[in-house]
Design a protein around this motif. Structure first.
Motif, PDB file in Angstrom:
ATOM      1  N   VAL A   1       0.834  -1.196   0.000  1.00  0.00           N
ATOM      2  CA  VAL A   1       0.000   0.000   0.000  1.00  0.00           C
ATOM      3  C   VAL A   1       0.873   1.252   0.000  1.00  0.00           C
ATOM      4  CG1 VAL A   1      -1.719   1.283   1.282  1.00  0.00           C
ATOM      5  CG2 VAL A   1      -1.895  -1.174   1.122  1.00  0.00           C
TER       6      VAL A   1
ATOM      7  N   GLU B   1       2.475   1.820  -3.361  1.00  0.00           N
ATOM      8  CA  GLU B   1       1.561   2.379  -4.352  1.00  0.00           C
ATOM      9  C   GLU B   1       1.290   3.850  -4.071  1.00  0.00           C
ATOM     10  OE1 GLU B   1       0.579   1.037  -6.934  1.00  0.00           O
ATOM     11  OE2 GLU B   1       0.847  -1.112  -6.667  1.00  0.00           O
ATOM     12  N   LEU B   2       1.161   4.166  -2.787  1.00  0.00           N
ATOM     13  CA  LEU B   2       0.890   5.565  -2.438  1.00  0.00           C
ATOM     14  C   LEU B   2       2.049   6.451  -2.870  1.00  0.00           C
ATOM     15  CD1 LEU B   2      -0.730   5.318   1.078  1.00  0.00           C
ATOM     16  CD2 LEU B   2      -1.736   6.297  -0.960  1.00  0.00           C
TER      17      LEU B   2
ATOM     18  N   LEU C   1       1.825   6.980  -6.470  1.00  0.00           N
ATOM     19  CA  LEU C   1       0.715   7.875  -6.791  1.00  0.00           C
ATOM     20  C   LEU C   1       1.109   9.334  -6.589  1.00  0.00           C
ATOM     21  CD1 LEU C   1      -2.096   7.175  -7.539  1.00  0.00           C
ATOM     22  CD2 LEU C   1      -2.772   7.425  -5.188  1.00  0.00           C
TER      23      LEU C   1
ATOM     24  N   PHE D   1       3.485  10.558  -9.103  1.00  0.00           N
ATOM     25  CA  PHE D   1       2.730  10.836 -10.334  1.00  0.00           C
ATOM     26  C   PHE D   1       2.156  12.251 -10.290  1.00  0.00           C
ATOM     27  CE2 PHE D   1      -1.655  10.553 -12.177  1.00  0.00           C
ATOM     28  CZ  PHE D   1      -1.283  10.474 -13.503  1.00  0.00           C
TER      29      PHE D   1
ATOM     30  N   PHE E   1       4.285   6.438 -14.133  1.00  0.00           N
ATOM     31  CA  PHE E   1       3.265   5.633 -13.488  1.00  0.00           C
ATOM     32  C   PHE E   1       3.139   4.265 -14.144  1.00  0.00           C
ATOM     33  CE2 PHE E   1      -0.967   4.708 -11.898  1.00  0.00           C
ATOM     34  CZ  PHE E   1      -0.769   5.069 -10.588  1.00  0.00           C
TER      35      PHE E   1
END
Lengths: 752, 508, 181, 99
Positions: A213, A216-217, A220, A223, A243
């Motif tokens: 998690v 991914e954060l 993100l 990005f 990304f």
């Protein structure tokens, strides 16, 4: 403090919400909230560090299977006194108390390996077992598995907390000047906060699921920040590319974590996974599959060859963000994951016993290719970006050869000096809004002295000039490649790492030449250039100081005359405090193999590195092309050992054949000297450039991008064909339906 | 009076009816009647009350659902086992009710403002939801078939509700015809299954399929043909072609309803049939579902990449999502018994998540199209500058659909992955890989929309804020909160999905 | 009615009657297949409806042969009495040309033919394989309608209630769709 | 009587119907072809009902008949609406949406 580390990611997360909510109404557009929150967590991270140091010096009593108490020995030579009362042994009870109040569990994963082996006194350093402080709560429980979320504090995560918060704080301060007046000023700071929060959440993870998690954060947020100036298409393209390339790695991450989940008997617990891997209770094949999958993830996140392409493009973001991404957050996430799950990688890839393995090869190839690529860039940020790729290669290689501490130590020093360099680049470009060294810079050393000197220190550290930070960490990596692994070490890695040093020296010298020396060109000539204000220069100076001093945290302990005078209490502090102990780290209580300081290696590698500097110096300062042959002859004479050898050969030739045919052979020798050797020198120079360009143009931009584009086009193309099948005529659809049913039925009737 | 007739009828055994177990359906049915009366007895200008009644009725039906959930004792099995109220059916009924309620929310302005028949619209919606609730309890081929028609036929007509527009009626026509074709194939399959097993009860069918009859080719044809009818409903390739055309032409709220509730109902039927009826031939179902799942994901994603219309893109996206949901069925019957549980709960989980997320996305689409009046993705340019809340909500939904944390989709995908990996079969791993690759491809178009919303210019330069009516605000709000909360605390839904097991034990 | 008598006769005799049954089946089946093929090939819409009636009536006759009299009666009443009439209304309302001038078959009818041949092959293969020489019980008695109604009102009560709602909503919806407003 | 004679008759009807729904242009004729399909199912059901001596097949057939009636009603309404909008019942020409 150690068990309250969960506050550290939480505060910037709250700050993110607060900035979004009220930031625009505040006089400084929300940046004050961001800075305040990061300052607070920086202080808290220092508190964690102090607590951890205290804990290492006074480890809690661990009961082994044998029931004997482990004797607690206070280390009197601690560099910093245990300042924080929370960190000491009694704190454990406090924490336990607090935990029950929260109705969750604090477990000191008291790693109690079956063997009650006495701490081996390798290298004279005793390894006390200092269990990490784990505190977690059940996140969800879906019957078959229980997933926990929480914090796990040990040396590694403490280091990351300090590094991330420090760099983030400096970047925040730097940004208040750098992006002042930007129309999304508030958003920018909000996302900086979130970015910091995500990274912190990631580094304190106690379970692999939490890591996913966090991972991914982080992706993100990067990005969002890379695409900060999305109005220009290249920027939004870069953000998307970053990304998407990362998503490729994420598949690996997911697969790897799932494999580990099952391999370790359905658990996401990092400590447990590592312990089982170290104890040999997981099939080697599964570990191998798991570590290879995770390696893909590392390659994308930490910009390893061939998935590094997004990293230079990500320069499209604001420069402070680049600094944050490259120094402390995004890209080191991969390195951190290897370090965190080192039990898996170490056993899965047989790092301790092999002479070559995937991780080491990937690292080695990356460091060399990355360096070559840096050589041909004209955009200073891209030089630094490829330099990051190359340095990450060093870290991965270090981990790949088993030099855990060296890799993490390099991560630490690199964070400081690379942040310094990036912010320096930002400082340079602040007025001219251009990063093109060839067109828009030059001769800036006089107008921007502070930037110049800090940049020089950062460069020195990167090029590994003794005694700056990079020297110590790079030297340790090379020593690791020389000495660790199976019989004979990792020779290939050693050679490539040493060559990499030369390349590093060369490209940084070239960059310095273009930026600071020569005539002012382009935008910098037309602009009124002057040094930036304190909000930009002070962070630079702090980081430059770090680049100078950070290396002393891990001075090798050696009998060698060069360093034997250093008091014991000053050596290997980094290793002592950061390297995990216990069954969740390979080696466990038994000493994990460490490379020894090797003066010859240090001198040689430094010499090679400086040779690179020298070559580039001669190339740029003294110039090429119109100079005559003799000039280049002198150039050759001056520097190269290889040239000296040639001369030796020459002399040999002359001596041997002197009596017989002196004249013609001497002439031939002279001709050889004039033509062949010069040719070789030229060839070396141009071929470095050529191969750099080749790799850049054909492999980097051609093959890798081409493959990405082609697969995109293929997907589009087949989409187009399939789209044609959608004729709009309902009876054709009906035909598909009936025919599909009939054919499927026929196949299954026949086949099943 | 009826009682006396029953008493007089020789040999007729009056069925024992557990009214409590039937209460949710009865509440919906009562609402249906109320809306019918409202429609008949009110003037045109107060027809809007129909939507309020429908919404209240749907929420009201949740009450008996809750009392049933906390009721002790064995699951109710009515009418000789043809109608079972177990945890599985309760969870799905709740899903349908909530989906129905959100559909009412997103419909109310659209239908009231457009030139539509309002009262009948909600009537048919309720009828369809009634069918869905029935099918989640149905454990008998006849009941499944009739409930399936009950939920389908009203949606055929709802899809054609824009009857004055050529595309509107075309949408209805395509949906109707393909639906009826699929019904034909399905019925043929059911007749073969009935013929071979001599019963329409799933439990007995399960026993026979596990026995001799299951080994004959005719059973294989029966199984496959029966599944086709429902695979059409979930828009699995090659039975998917209706979906994009219908989604584009139908009123957008109906599209939202079709893409979630109707599709979920299809999956519910598939789950029941596969787990309770056809488990004995899991070796046939596995490769069949594998082929369909891979084809569905891939085809859906590939074509979605090429779409320029947002609704059409979502149509293909929902085709692809159906493929994801089918993936765990490619390992059904492999591995241990708790693999079967995992497959079931992961699919239910995904359905729950997907329903909420997709409804939310459609609520945003409806809100935006009120302003832009266009379905082209390009018209979404710069949405963030003038409607930041909508843009951010959409981003959350897109992340959820793409499986990126912290929105809930990642957890659902993760569960699917876990299910296939747990089974530890070649087919399972292959399906997992296909799924992973496809989830990357799908990001291509999800991120494309995000890029348009956040990074492009506003096409006509008009940046007046979008006025979103309260009902739509509620719909977006409910879904976005659910998406995020469940994303952070997946245990909330995980528990629900874990409990959603069949009353009958598997594979009997 | 004639079919009923035929079936009755067939049931009362033994071996010869079995032949009679088979003959009856053969004749009816031949008529049905011929009519069905005409339904899908004729280029006159009204003729198609007429041929459809033949098929439906044939099916009713087969039901009687199988002893399902109530189903047969329902078939005649619902299909021939209601559905075919609906078709005729449909034909009139859409003013479809009675014959000739319009193309009635799509250009890619070959796909349809292929599909149906493949499907037929699959079905016949599996049916022969699955039910090969299975014989129907020789003493097929007409089903007691009461048994049927008992089943519907006890075991199949739920679908029965559902279908009443289904018919109502189909009625309402169809009116809305078809209405000219 | 063999069971299969009914089943194969039904299969032939089914496939004829399949041909019809794919190949006919006129909407009403397509609906008629659908009736062929549904009828073949009914023959199957009733034949199996006799074979298995179970009543469910006949019940099933009755439900199929009822549903068929509802479906034809809806179908004709849709064909009628098509005719209004397109002035034709040629469903092959109803292809505005594709791709």
């Amino acid at each position: 403090m150690l068990s309250h580390a969960w506050l550290i990611p939480l505060i910037p997360a709250i700050s993110f919400v607060a900035i979004l909510a009220v930031g625009k109404k505040l006089p400084r557009g929300g940046s004050e909230i961001g800075i305040a929150s990061v300052a607070i967590i920086f202080v808290m991270s220092l508190g964690v560090a102090a607590g951890w140091i205290g804990r290492v010096n006074n480890p809690p009593v661990v009961h082994h299977d044998t029931g004997t108490e482990h004797v607690v020995e206070g280390d009197e030579h601690g560099e910093e006194a245990p300042a924080d009362e929370h960190g000491e042994e009694p704190a454990a009870e406090d924490e336990g108390h607090a935990a029950t109040a929260f109705e969750d569990s604090v477990s000191f994963a008291a790693a109690a390996p079956g063997s009650a082996s006495a701490p081996a006194a390798a290298e004279g350093e005793e390894h006390h077992e200092t269990p990490p402080v784990v505190r977690d709560i059940t996140w969800f429980d879906n019957g078959t598995m229980q997933v926990k979320v929480g914090t796990m504090i040990d040396g590694l995560s403490t280091l990351m907390l300090v590094v991330v918060t420090l760099i983030s704080l400096l970047v925040h301060v730097f940004s208040t000047d750098y992006v002042a007046g930007d129309r999304r000023y508030t958003h920018y700071f909000a996302f900086l906060s979130l970015f910091t929060a995500s990274m912190l959440f990631y580094v304190v993870s106690s379970s692999t699921l939490q890591m996913i998690v966090g991972w991914e954060l982080v992706g993100l947020c990067s990005f969002a920040l890379i695409g900060h100036w999305w109005e220009e298409k290249p920027n939004s393209d870069a953000a998307l590319k970053a990304f998407l390339v990362n998503r490729v790695g994420d598949i690996g991450l997911l697969c790897g974590m799932i494999v580990l989940f099952f391999a370790a008997g359905r658990t996401f617990d990092i400590i447990q996974i590592n312990e089982l891997a170290n104890a040999g209770e997981i099939r080697h094949f599964l570990l191998l599959v798991g570590s290879l999958s995770l390696m893909t993830a590392v390659m994308s996140k930490s910009g390893q060859f061939i998935l590094h392409t997004w990293l230079p493009d990500a320069m499209a973001g604001p420069t402070p963000v680049s600094a944050l991404i490259h120094a402390a957050t995004m890209v080191v996430a991969g390195i951190y994951m290897i370090a965190r799950l080192y039990g898996v990688f170490f056993n899965g890839l047989s790092i301790g016993t092999s002479n070559i393995n995937v991780m080491a090869v990937v690292g080695a190839v990356t460091l060399l290719f990355g360096g070559l690529l840096a050589f041909v860039q004209n955009d200073i940020k891209k030089v630094l970006a490829y330099s990051t790729v190359s340095q990450l290669g060093y870290m991965v290689m270090a981990l790949g050869v088993g030099a855990w501490t060296a890799g993490i130590f390099h991560l630490f020093t690199h964070a400081l000096f690379k942040a310094c360099l990036f912010l320096g680049a930002g400082s340079l470009a602040h007025h001219i809004h251009s990063f093109d060294m060839k067109e828009d810079m030059g001769g800036l050393r006089k107008v921007m002295p502070k930037t110049f000197w800090t940049f020089m220190l950062g460069t020195g550290a990167l090029v590994a000039v003794p005694p700056l930070a990079g020297f110590w960490s790079k030297d340790e990596i090379l020593a690791g490649a020389q000495q660790l692994g199976g019989d004979g070490g990792y020779p290939l890695m050693l050679i490539m790492g040493t060559l990499g040093a030369a390349v590093t020296g060369a490209y940084m010298t070239r960059a310095i030449w273009y930026v600071f020396f020569g005539e002012r060109r382009g935008a910098s000539a037309t602009h009124d250039m002057h040094e930036n204000g304190p909000r930009i220069t002070v962070p630079l100076m702090i980081l430059a100081a770090g680049a100078v001093l950070a290396g002393f945290t891990n001075i090798p302990k050696t009998d060698n005359f060069a360093l034997s005078w250093v008091p014991d209490g000053w050596t290997l502090r980094f290793e002592h405090f950061i390297e995990p102990t216990g069954a969740y780290f390979p080696g466990g209580l038994e000493s994990f193999a460490h490379p020894e300081f090797n003066l010859v290696l240090a001198v040689v590698s430094t010499a090679v590195g400086l040779t690179g500097v020298l070559l580039a110096y001669l190339w740029y300062w003294k110039g090429l092309g119109p100079h005559g042959l003799t000039d280049r002859n002198r150039f050759a004479r001056g520097g190269y050992k290889i040239l000296e050898n040639k001369y030796g050969l020459d002399v040999l030739y002359v001596d041997w054949i002197a009596g017989a045919t002196k004249g013609p052979i001497a002439k031939a020798a002279n001709w050889t000297n004039q033509n062949v050797i010069d040719g070789v020198v030229n060839l070396v120079g141009t071929s470095v450039r050529k191969s750099g360009e080749f790799v850049y143009r054909y492999i980097d931009q051609g093959v890798v991008d081409g493959a990405v584009n082609a697969s995109g086009a293929a997907a589009d193309g087949s989409g187009e064909i399939l789209r044609k099948a959608q004729t709009g005529k309902v009876q054709t659809y009906g035909a598909y339906l009936f025919l599909g049913a009939a054919i499927l039925a026929a196949i299954f009737v026949i086949a099943v | 009076m009826l009682a006396t007739i029953f008493a007089a009828a020789e040999g007729f055994v009056r069925p024992d009816i557990d009214w409590h177990a039937l209460a949710p359906e009865l509440v919906v049915l009562a609402t249906f009647v109320v809306v019918l009366l409202v429609d008949v007895f009110t003037e045109e200008h107060s027809r809007w009350t129909a939507s309020s009644f429908a919404g209240i009725g749907l929420l009201g039906a949740i009450v008996p659902l809750l009392t049933l959930a906390v009721r002790d004792g064995d699951p109710a099995s009515l009418f000789g086992g043809g109608f079972v109220v177990d945890d599985f059916s309760l969870v799905l009924k709740a899903l349908f009710l909530v989906a129905g309620y959100v559909t009412v929310l997103v419909s109310s302005n659209q239908i009231a403002e457009g030139d539509y028949h309002e009262g009948e619209y909600y009537l048919l919606l309720l009828a369809s939801i009634f069918g869905m609730m029935t099918i989640s309890s149905a454990r008998d081929l006849i009941t499944i078939f009739v409930a399936f028609e009950m939920l389908s036929i009203p949606t055929y007509m709802l899809a054609a509700w824009r009857k004055r527009a050529q595309t509107g009626i075309e949408a209805g026509m395509k949906y109707y015809l393909i639906g009826v074709f699929a019904t034909g194939v399905m019925l043929y399959g059911m007749s073969l299954i009935y013929g071979g097993t001599g019963s329409t009860l799933l439990s007995e069918i399960g026993a026979h399929i596990g026995g001799d009859f299951g080994q004959e080719p005719v059973a294989v044809v029966g199984i496959l043909f029966t599944l086709v009818g429902f695979l059409f409903k979930v828009s699995a390739v090659p039975f998917h072609n209706w979906a994009p055309d219908t989604y584009e032409g139908a009123p957008t709220p109906v599209t939202a309803f079709l893409s979630v509730a109707s599709k979920s109902a299809g999956f519910v039927a598939i789950l029941q049939l596969v787990f309770l009826g056809f488990f004995g031939r899991a070796d046939v179902v596995r490769p069949f579902m594998f082929v369909l799942a891979v084809a569905t994901m891939t085809v859906g994603n590939m074509i979605a990449l090429r779409q320029t219309n947002i609704v059409r893109m979502f149509a293909y996206s929902s085709v692809a999502q159906a493929g994801f949901i089918l993936v765990p069925l490619s390992v059904i019957g492999a591995g241990s018994a708790d693999t079967a549980d995992q497959i079931l709960s992961s699919m239910v989980m995904y359905l729950l998540v997907y329903t909420v997320v997709n409804l939310g996305a459609f609520a945003v689409i409806i809100s935006v199209s009120r302003r832009t009046g266009s379905g082209e993705i390009a018209s979404w340019g710069g949405l963030f500058t003038y409607a930041p809340a909508l843009a951010v909500s959409m981003a959350v939904f897109l992340f959820a659909l793409g499986g990126i944390p912290p929105a809930v989709g990642w957890f659902a995908k993760f569960q699917l992955f876990t299910a296939v990996v747990k089974a530890d079969t070649t087919l399972g791993y292959a399906a997992g890989v296909a799924m992973a690759v496809n989830s990357v491809i799908s990001l291509g178009y999800y991120l494309g929309v995000m890029r348009t919303m956040f990074m492009d210019d506003v096409p006509d330069g008009d940046t007046t804020p979008v006025r979103v009516p309260p009902a739509l605000v509620a719909a977006v709000g409910i879904t976005v909160v659910a998406t995020l909360v469940v994303g952070f605390l997946p245990g909330l839904v995980g528990d629900l999905a874990d409990h959603a097991t069949f009353a009958l034990s598997l594979g009997e | 009615m004639g079919f009923t008598i035929l079936a009755e006769v067939a049931r009362n005799a033994d071996a010869d009657v079995l032949v009679a049954q088979n003959v009856a089946f053969g004749i009816i089946a031949a008529i049905m297949i011929f009519s069905a093929i005409r339904v899908v090939t004729t280029s006159n819409v009204v003729h198609a409806a007429a041929f459809l009636v033949m098929v439906l009536a044939g099916a009713a006759a087969q039901f009687i042969l199988l002893g399902a009299e109530f189903v047969a009666v329902t078939q005649v009443m619902v299909y021939i009495g209601a559905i075919v009439v609906l078709f005729l209304f449909g034909i009139m309302l859409t003013r479809a040309p009675m014959q000739g001038t319009e193309k009635f078959t799509r250009d890619n009818w070959k796909v349809g033919a292929l599909t149906s041949v493949v499907m037929l092959a699959v079905l016949v293969f599996t049916l022969v394989d699955g039910f090969g020489e299975d014989k129907l019980p020789a003493d097929l008695m007409p089903t007691d309608t009461r048994v049927l109604s008992d089943a519907i009102f006890s075991t199949y009560l739920v679908p029965f209630e559902v279908i009443s709602v289904l018919l109502l909503s189909a009625l309402i919806g169809a009116i809305v769709i078809a209405r000219k407003d | 009587m063999l069971l299969n004679q009914f089943l194969i008759l039904a299969a032939i009807l089914f496939c004829t119907g399949v041909y019809g729904v794919i190949s006919r242009r006129n909407g009403v004729l397509v609906l008629m072809s659908i009736e062929l399909i549904l009828n073949s199912v009914n023959i199957n059901l009733v034949a199996f009902s006799a074979m298995n001596d179970s009543i469910s097949g006949q019940v099933f057939a009755l439900f199929v008949i009822a549903v068929a009636a509802a479906e034809v009603g809806v179908g004709l309404a849709i064909v009628l609406a098509i005719f209004r909008n397109y002035r034709t019942v040629d469903i092959d020409e109803v292809d505005l949406m594709k791709g």
